[in-house]
Design a protein around this motif. Structure first.
Motif, PDB file in Angstrom:
ATOM      1  N   LYS A  92      -1.112 -26.440 -53.088  1.00 19.53           N
ATOM      2  CA  LYS A  92      -2.062 -26.534 -51.977  1.00 19.53           C
ATOM      3  C   LYS A  92      -3.386 -25.945 -52.430  1.00 19.53           C
ATOM      4  N   MET A  93      -4.483 -26.549 -51.971  1.00 27.27           N
ATOM      5  CA  MET A  93      -5.810 -26.046 -52.282  1.00 27.27           C
ATOM      6  C   MET A  93      -6.542 -25.768 -50.977  1.00 27.27           C
ATOM      7  N   ASN A  94      -7.161 -24.597 -50.870  1.00 25.64           N
ATOM      8  CA  ASN A  94      -7.966 -24.230 -49.702  1.00 25.64           C
ATOM      9  C   ASN A  94      -9.392 -23.945 -50.143  1.00 25.64           C
ATOM     10  N   LEU A  95     -10.338 -24.373 -49.343  1.00 24.10           N
ATOM     11  CA  LEU A  95     -11.758 -24.139 -49.601  1.00 24.10           C
ATOM     12  C   LEU A  95     -12.303 -23.240 -48.497  1.00 24.10           C
ATOM     13  N   TYR A  96     -13.009 -22.167 -48.885  1.00 23.08           N
ATOM     14  CA  TYR A  96     -13.521 -21.187 -47.934  1.00 23.08           C
ATOM     15  C   TYR A  96     -15.035 -21.100 -48.002  1.00 23.08           C
ATOM     16  N   ASP A  97     -15.605 -20.230 -47.141  1.00 23.71           N
ATOM     17  CA  ASP A  97     -17.049 -19.993 -47.125  1.00 23.71           C
ATOM     18  C   ASP A  97     -17.556 -19.724 -48.541  1.00 23.71           C
ATOM     19  N   GLY A  98     -18.774 -20.140 -48.805  1.00 24.50           N
ATOM     20  CA  GLY A  98     -19.389 -19.858 -50.094  1.00 24.50           C
ATOM     21  C   GLY A  98     -18.792 -20.656 -51.227  1.00 24.50           C
ATOM     22  N   ASN A  99     -18.032 -21.704 -50.914  1.00 23.22           N
ATOM     23  CA  ASN A  99     -17.409 -22.583 -51.907  1.00 23.22           C
ATOM     24  C   ASN A  99     -16.356 -21.855 -52.758  1.00 23.22           C
ATOM     25  N   ILE A 100     -15.662 -20.903 -52.148  1.00 22.36           N
ATOM     26  CA  ILE A 100     -14.575 -20.180 -52.817  1.00 22.36           C
ATOM     27  C   ILE A 100     -13.298 -20.984 -52.606  1.00 22.36           C
ATOM     28  N   GLN A 101     -12.544 -21.165 -53.680  1.00 16.92           N
ATOM     29  CA  GLN A 101     -11.319 -21.970 -53.609  1.00 16.92           C
ATOM     30  C   GLN A 101     -10.107 -21.140 -54.019  1.00 16.92           C
ATOM     31  N   ILE A 102      -8.978 -21.447 -53.373  1.00 18.11           N
ATOM     32  CA  ILE A 102      -7.689 -20.887 -53.786  1.00 18.11           C
ATOM     33  C   ILE A 102      -6.750 -22.057 -53.995  1.00 18.11           C
ATOM     34  N   PHE A 103      -6.176 -22.106 -55.179  1.00 15.98           N
ATOM     35  CA  PHE A 103      -5.198 -23.136 -55.498  1.00 15.98           C
ATOM     36  C   PHE A 103      -3.858 -22.433 -55.715  1.00 15.98           C
ATOM     37  N   GLU A 104      -2.848 -22.824 -54.929  1.00 11.05           N
ATOM     38  CA  GLU A 104      -1.511 -22.254 -55.065  1.00 11.05           C
ATOM     39  C   GLU A 104      -0.565 -23.316 -55.592  1.00 11.05           C
ATOM     40  N   GLU A 105       0.246 -22.934 -56.561  1.00  5.60           N
ATOM     41  CA  GLU A 105       1.298 -23.810 -57.078  1.00  5.60           C
ATOM     42  C   GLU A 105       2.571 -22.985 -57.180  1.00  5.60           C
ATOM     43  N   ILE A 106       3.626 -23.467 -56.528  1.00  4.76           N
ATOM     44  CA  ILE A 106       4.890 -22.741 -56.543  1.00  4.76           C
ATOM     45  C   ILE A 106       5.986 -23.633 -57.102  1.00  4.76           C
ATOM     46  N   HIS A 107       6.669 -23.103 -58.110  1.00  8.53           N
ATOM     47  CA  HIS A 107       7.845 -23.743 -58.694  1.00  8.53           C
ATOM     48  C   HIS A 107       9.048 -23.006 -58.114  1.00  8.53           C
ATOM     49  N   THR A 108       9.870 -23.731 -57.379  1.00  9.47           N
ATOM     50  CA  THR A 108      11.016 -23.114 -56.710  1.00  9.47           C
ATOM     51  C   THR A 108      12.298 -23.696 -57.278  1.00  9.47           C
ATOM     52  N   GLU A 145      -7.638 -15.278 -46.994  1.00  7.32           N
ATOM     53  CA  GLU A 145      -8.848 -15.957 -46.536  1.00  7.32           C
ATOM     54  C   GLU A 145     -10.066 -15.227 -47.086  1.00  7.32           C
ATOM     55  N   PHE A 146     -11.108 -15.995 -47.342  1.00  8.25           N
ATOM     56  CA  PHE A 146     -12.384 -15.420 -47.782  1.00  8.25           C
ATOM     57  C   PHE A 146     -13.444 -15.711 -46.729  1.00  8.25           C
ATOM     58  N   PHE A 147     -14.328 -14.738 -46.542  1.00 11.23           N
ATOM     59  CA  PHE A 147     -15.469 -14.886 -45.655  1.00 11.23           C
ATOM     60  C   PHE A 147     -16.710 -14.441 -46.419  1.00 11.23           C
ATOM     61  N   VAL A 148     -17.829 -15.088 -46.128  1.00  8.04           N
ATOM     62  CA  VAL A 148     -19.079 -14.702 -46.773  1.00  8.04           C
ATOM     63  C   VAL A 148     -20.074 -14.327 -45.695  1.00  8.04           C
ATOM     64  N   ASN A 149     -20.504 -13.073 -45.723  1.00  2.30           N
ATOM     65  CA  ASN A 149     -21.611 -12.601 -44.887  1.00  2.30           C
ATOM     66  C   ASN A 149     -22.744 -12.305 -45.855  1.00  2.30           C
ATOM     67  N   PRO A 159     -17.484 -19.248 -57.086  1.00  3.70           N
ATOM     68  CA  PRO A 159     -18.699 -19.908 -57.582  1.00  3.70           C
ATOM     69  C   PRO A 159     -19.491 -18.953 -58.478  1.00  3.70           C
ATOM     70  N   ASP A 160     -20.388 -19.497 -59.262  1.00  5.66           N
ATOM     71  CA  ASP A 160     -21.153 -18.711 -60.233  1.00  5.66           C
ATOM     72  C   ASP A 160     -21.813 -17.478 -59.607  1.00  5.66           C
ATOM     73  N   LYS A 161     -22.258 -17.606 -58.371  1.00  4.54           N
ATOM     74  CA  LYS A 161     -22.930 -16.504 -57.677  1.00  4.54           C
ATOM     75  C   LYS A 161     -22.032 -15.267 -57.585  1.00  4.54           C
ATOM     76  N   TYR A 162     -20.701 -15.473 -57.474  1.00  6.40           N
ATOM     77  CA  TYR A 162     -19.754 -14.370 -57.310  1.00  6.40           C
ATOM     78  C   TYR A 162     -18.830 -14.173 -58.513  1.00  6.40           C
TER      79      TYR A 162
END
Length: 172
Positions: free
Chosen positions: A37-53, A126-130, A72-75
């Motif tokens: 699963k891939m999630n996209l958050y504020d500031g173009n931050i992504q989390i990709f999870e892969e689980i082998h069960t 979850e990621f948040f960008v202020n 992203p490059d900024k962070y």
């Protein structure tokens, strides 16, 4: 005396059959289900999870989870990776040396391998960008927003795939 000679062949045959049956049970391969699963958050931050069960019959016997955090490059500097790693360390300390961290370019890769009576939480970050990035990790195992998997949970491969797909994962 002739009775003992006549019993030798059936005893040897029985022993050979038992050895063959044990061999087949030992070499039966466990089912492995891979979901991601891939999630996209504020500031173009992504989390990709892969689980082998690994499933043996109707039980989870092992899990290998890889969470890839793409900043992203900024962070993408050591300070932000340390923030994410420290937050994860606080949540994953119960797993000890089963958690490995690796930083490559703008990615933090977290690998978790469990085979005993451990619990994994999926889709709980979850990621948040202020002004800067903030991370929120939900470690409540009773929360409906978190997927909880434990070694020993009872799922057939079809039931497991259905559960994961209902939570937004794609499986094969």
């Amino acid at each position: 005396m002739s009775t003992r000679k006549s019993m030798t062949f059936p005893i040897i045959l029985t022993f050979v059959i038992i050895v063959i049956i044990v061999y087949f049970f030992v070499t039966i391969k466990q089912t492995e289900v891979v979901c991601n699963k891939m999630n996209l958050y504020d500031g173009n931050i992504q989390i990709f999870e892969e689980i082998h069960t690994m499933l043996d019959g109707k039980k989870i016997t092992g899990m290998n989870l890889t969470k890839t955090f793409i900043l992203p490059d900024k962070y993408a500097d050591e300070g932000h990776f340390d923030l994410v790693r420290a937050s994860l360390n606080n949540t994953l300390e119960y797993l000890g040396d089963k958690v490995k961290y690796n930083v490559l370019d703008n990615k933090l890769i977290v690998t978790i391998n469990v085979h005993n009576d451990e619990l994994l939480l999926l889709d709980n970050i979850e990621f948040f960008v202020n002004d800067d990035i903030q991370i929120h990790i939900n470690s409540n195992t009773k929360s409906s927003d978190v997927i909880t998997l434990k070694i020993g949970d009872n799922y057939s491969d079809g039931e497991f795939m259905k559960r994961m797909k209902n939570n937004g994962y794609s499986c094969k």
